[in-house]
Design an enzyme around this catalytic site. Structure first.
Site, PDB file in Angstrom:
ATOM      1  N   CYS A 111       0.829  -1.207   0.000  1.00 43.46           N
ATOM      2  CA  CYS A 111       0.000   0.000   0.000  1.00 43.46           C
ATOM      3  C   CYS A 111       0.864   1.258   0.000  1.00 43.46           C
ATOM      4  O   CYS A 111       0.446   2.304  -0.504  1.00 43.46           O
ATOM      5  CB  CYS A 111      -0.963   0.004   1.183  1.00 43.46           C
ATOM      6  SG  CYS A 111      -0.153  -0.063   2.796  1.00 43.46           S
ATOM      7  N   HIS A 470      -1.441   1.292   7.439  1.00 42.69           N
ATOM      8  CA  HIS A 470      -1.965   1.287   6.074  1.00 42.69           C
ATOM      9  C   HIS A 470      -1.877   2.680   5.480  1.00 42.69           C
ATOM     10  O   HIS A 470      -2.160   3.684   6.150  1.00 42.69           O
ATOM     11  CB  HIS A 470      -3.423   0.818   6.097  1.00 42.69           C
ATOM     12  CG  HIS A 470      -4.024   0.642   4.733  1.00 42.69           C
ATOM     13  ND1 HIS A 470      -3.487  -0.185   3.774  1.00 42.69           N
ATOM     14  CD2 HIS A 470      -5.125   1.205   4.163  1.00 42.69           C
ATOM     15  CE1 HIS A 470      -4.228  -0.138   2.679  1.00 42.69           C
ATOM     16  NE2 HIS A 470      -5.220   0.700   2.898  1.00 42.69           N
TER      17      HIS A 470
END
Length: 528
Positions: A111, A470
């Site tokens: 990510c 994230h």
């Protein structure tokens, strides 16, 4: 001959009722006072609908009798000026433009790469430069190492696929760029104790991408790399001594690719984090360090940094701003995260960071751009009211012509020219002002002479440390003419999931917890 009261849209009009005339002639007389065309007018006399074939002499009419008229004032809407083209009939290139942007599939803790590339891709000048990028059959480029060239080539292919949307899915699998990244920077191949690839820092990914582009990508006809032309800024560092003011100042100029916003317990706004002193380092634009002078040891010299022109460079077209949210904690052997809420602006004005010499040049251009921005906002408000109101100007006496209805007057509609024509004229005016203010030979591409920027993209981080959690990218959508500048919707790129969010969601990314907080911000010059 009796006069009757024509009731329409809450108002009354006097009209002569002549029984010897036809119903059509009566409707024409009503049209003259109400503006409702006779072919879409309904006339009610004593609760009976008047037809064009009715004989008026058979109606018993008293002076002052009320006759109700139903219908919308104004001419009938005209047909489309161009043939209607259905979505399935569009060519593939135009059909792709109607689809939302493509996401990037997560290939296992990637990510950080997906978010960084989505944000970098919003740089308007990058895609044309990549399209012109060419390598030799052996894989070597005009500049840069073989791995830098390979990584740049992979970005060209990836961004081309995302632009043309030639895949059948809503996302692209970025396997080739990931492989090239791990070849150019082996640290991104690090694995965790379970044998999987480790999470990485998005800022390190961004830095590596910009470094490869700096080495390999050089726009056609330019003597400088793409990064030097559009992303680099010159900062002048001046070291002065508080305790020995008679000593001459020491000055040097550094070329930088980003600005840091240092976050302390007193930092509430991004600009203060950029300028505030950070003792013992060169983190802020105004920093105090302990050093030695030629006469005695100093405890508190003052080190201000200012944007200053060097060679043909003033301030860049794009600013990469890094929220310094992570610091190394030796006790846990991790990059810990600073959760503090720091507000960031949607429009960045760097005027206060410029040298006095540059302020004199930038000031008039900045004022002209702001004047154009205000005019653009006013035009957008008029177009918004036009969109909410009737498609045609209301006739005099119609309730649709009231200001509260959301419509505009015919005069307002006539004043609004085609937006593209107006913006072209405004841009030419500013360009002419730049030539007059700074000189014809000083207007090289890649320089933002207004000092005004708008927030273009953000990379956020969710979690307690840089090497976990994230990353998500957010980019501002290009707005239509009737959207007020600064109120545009945004795209959210959560790996392969792409959605649309409102501006208030972006404002909530300022921090204050472990949820998604702004980490990397990309500002681009305000373009007229």
């Amino acid at each position: 001959m009796p006069e009757v009261d024509i009731k329409h849209a809450g108002k009354a009009y006097k009209v002569e009722f002549d029984p010897s005339k036809s119903a059509k002639e009566l409707k024409d007389a009503i049209y003259q006072v109400t503006g409702v065309p006779s072919d879409r007018m309904k006339v009610m006399i004593a609760a009976k609908l008047l037809k064009d074939t009715d004989d008026l002499s058979k109606f018993t009419i008293k002076p002052g009798q009320a006759i109700t008229v139903i219908g919308t004032a104004g001419p009938l809407p005209s047909g489309p000026s161009k043939p209607v083209v259905f979505l399935e009939d569009l060519p593939e290139s135009q059909l792709a433009a109607t689809r939302p942007p493509l996401g990037l599939q997560n290939l296992g803790n990637t990510c950080y790469m997906n978010a960084s590339l989505q944000a970098i891709r919003t740089i308007p000048e990058l895609d044309p430069a990549l399209q012109e990028f060419k390598t030799s059959p052996t894989g070597a480029g005009a500049a840069g190492s073989r791995t830098d060239v390979a990584f740049t080539q992979s970005l060209k292919t990836l961004f081309g696929t995302m632009r043309e949307k030639t895949v059948s899915t809503d996302y692209v699998v970025p396997l080739v760029p990931l492989t090239a990244l791990r070849q150019v920077a082996p640290q991104f191949s690090e694995q965790d104790q379970h044998g999987g690839y480790s999470q990485q820092d998005a800022d390190e990914m961004w830095t590596q991408t910009i470094s490869s582009l700096h080495q390999a990508l050089r726009p056609a006809g330019s003597s400088k790399s793409f990064v030097d032309q559009y992303l680099s800024a010159d900062l002048q560092q001046t070291l002065t001594c508080d305790e020995a003011p008679e000593e001459p100042a020491t000055t040097k100029v550094d070329r930088v690719l980003k600005l840091d916003c240092n976050i302390s317990i007193e930092t509430n706004h991004m600009m203060s984090g950029i300028k505030d002193p950070v003792f013992g380092s060169y983190g802020g634009l105004y920093t105090k360090v302990a050093t030695f002078s030629t006469s005695h040891k100093l405890d508190d010299p003052y080190v201000p940094y200012l944007f200053k022109r060097r060679d043909d460079k003033l301030i860049p077209l794009l600013i990469h701003l890094d929220m310094v949210r992570f610091y190394w904690r030796a006790d846990i052997q991790k990059k810990a995260k600073i959760m503090r809420r720091v507000e960031f602006p949607f429009e960045l004005d760097v005027f206060d960071l410029l040298s006095d010499e540059l302020k004199q040049k930038v000031g008039p251009i900045r004022d002209a751009v702001r004047e154009s921005q205000k005019a653009r906002e006013d035009r957008a408000k008029i177009r918004r009211r036009t969109h909410k109101g009737p498609k045609t100007p209301a006739a005099p006496g119609s309730a649709n012509g009231d200001a509260e209805s959301g419509s505009v007057t015919p005069m307002e509609v006539d004043k609004v020219e085609d937006e593209a024509t107006i913006r072209k004229r405004e841009a030419e005016k500013v360009q002419e002002l730049v030539k007059q203010t700074v000189g014809e030979g000083e207007t090289q591409p890649g320089t933002n002479w207004s000092g005004l920027y708008e927030l273009s993209a953000i990379v956020t981080h969710k979690g307690p440390s840089a090497d976990s959690g994230h990353y998500i990218a957010w980019s501002r959508q290009e707005a239509s003419d009737n959207v007020i500048p600064g109120e545009e919707d945004w795209y959210k790129f959560d790996d392969d999931k792409v959605s649309t969010v409102k501006k208030d969601k972006i404002q909530a990314l300022a921090g204050g917890g472990e949820d998604s907080v702004a980490y990397i911000l990309l500002y681009r010059a305000v373009v007229l």
